[in-house]
Design an enzyme around this catalytic site. Sequence first.
Site, PDB file in Angstrom:
ATOM      1  N   SER A  40       0.812  -1.220   0.000  1.00 49.31           N
ATOM      2  CA  SER A  40       0.000   0.000   0.000  1.00 49.31           C
ATOM      3  C   SER A  40       0.844   1.269   0.000  1.00 49.31           C
ATOM      4  CB  SER A  40      -0.926   0.011   1.223  1.00 49.31           C
ATOM      5  OG  SER A  40      -0.170  -0.016   2.421  1.00 49.31           O
ATOM      6  N   ASP A 326      -1.824   7.972   8.438  1.00 50.66           N
ATOM      7  CA  ASP A 326      -2.114   7.310   9.703  1.00 50.66           C
ATOM      8  C   ASP A 326      -0.776   6.815  10.223  1.00 50.66           C
ATOM      9  OD1 ASP A 326      -1.556   4.688   8.638  1.00 50.66           O
ATOM     10  OD2 ASP A 326      -3.582   4.611   7.838  1.00 50.66           O
ATOM     11  N   HIS A 329       1.253   4.773   7.599  1.00 50.01           N
ATOM     12  CA  HIS A 329       1.325   5.179   6.190  1.00 50.01           C
ATOM     13  C   HIS A 329       1.812   6.621   6.069  1.00 50.01           C
ATOM     14  CE1 HIS A 329      -1.515   1.760   5.981  1.00 50.01           C
ATOM     15  NE2 HIS A 329      -0.929   1.545   4.813  1.00 50.01           N
TER      16      HIS A 329
END
Length: 421
Positions: A40, A326, A329
């Site tokens: 991701s 977050d 990330h």
Amino acid sequence: MFLLPRFILVSCIIGSLGFDNPPTNVVSHLNGDWFLFGDSRSDCNHVVNTNPRNYSYMDLNPALCDSGKISSKAGNSIFRSFHFTDFYNYTGEGQQIIFYEGVNFTPYHAFKCTTSGSNDIWMQNKGLFYTQVYKNMAVYRSLTFVNVPYVYNGSAQSTALCKSGSLVLNNPAYIAREANFGDYYYKVEADFYLSGCDEYIVPLCIFNGKFLSNTKYYDDSQYYFNKDTGVIYGLNSTETITTGFDFNCHYLVLPSGNYLAISNELLLTVPTKAICLNKRKDFTPVQVVHSRWNNARQSDNMTAVACQPPYCYFRNSTTNYVGVYDINHGDAGFTSILSGLLYDSPCFSQQGVFRYNNVSSVWPLYPYGRCPTAADINTPDVPICVYDPLPLILLGILLGVAVIIIVVLLLYFMVENGTRL
């Protein structure tokens, strides 16, 4: 004319003031022939589908999203796709390969095959798997997944014996016991086929311990037999423990061919997926960025264990992962490491990437590319352009000869003029 060497020396010293060429903690590339595998933190498609499109979710610079040089999937990893039903077909090709994935299978997920199993064994499996991937991608350009077809002549089907949480193992597949067998003391076989790739990474796995079923203990025994070459690959259970063991995997690099999977005891396993390796290339070390969580979650160091020179360079941030989107990330340290993908660099080494190929105060270890010569450029009285003492000695001799000639000529003309007067 006699001032020219001195002018060159002075210019060299002035030009070198304040210059340094240390190794930098980034991943980069020699040219445009590179490829990144990720999750991701480099999945541009995942960001596009979020609302709003917040690129702070990634550690990758969004300028690279349209490069066509990235294969990434949020929530996944190459290891996870290799073994489990949660699958993404990682596919890419390049001379210089970079990996920034692995965090989606860590001790945080606590996977084990059975309730009495061991996640430590799965971390060991992860390290062995990535060792094979990194070593082979140093000599192959192309990586993708392929399905492995197999033929089992019995009536039993594959079974989801090994699962934990949302993860269900499907590579290798377990073939369930035939209904007419009263226990697991039997021999059974299945044919499988590898074709279309130069080589393949396939799993060969056993339960290394005493497997209990209906008051009986079994020793796992699995073999692959290459019917074309006669080569046998096998594993037998050697441990006597009855709890705390799990599915130990070896990762074989096999050629195309016709194979026979053989079980002498317990359940038959047969590979269903393989890493497809294609297009041999000149040896080019891969680069691996440590894929880890914020310290609030437990991570592992298996990619670091797998990434060893000379076939692999490992990069890591010196601080905790603290994201801006977050907590997991968008970390500044790892964003900095990936920023090296925005430009070409001439030299790679164990210590880092060198931006210039002239000189450096650090001698490159396990160098690759056009690398600098080491010199003590931290000493303020020594210019970097005199790291080789021979030119300096020759320059000194020339300057000395020039001075002597000038003095002799001056004396000659002074004497000549005095005589004429």
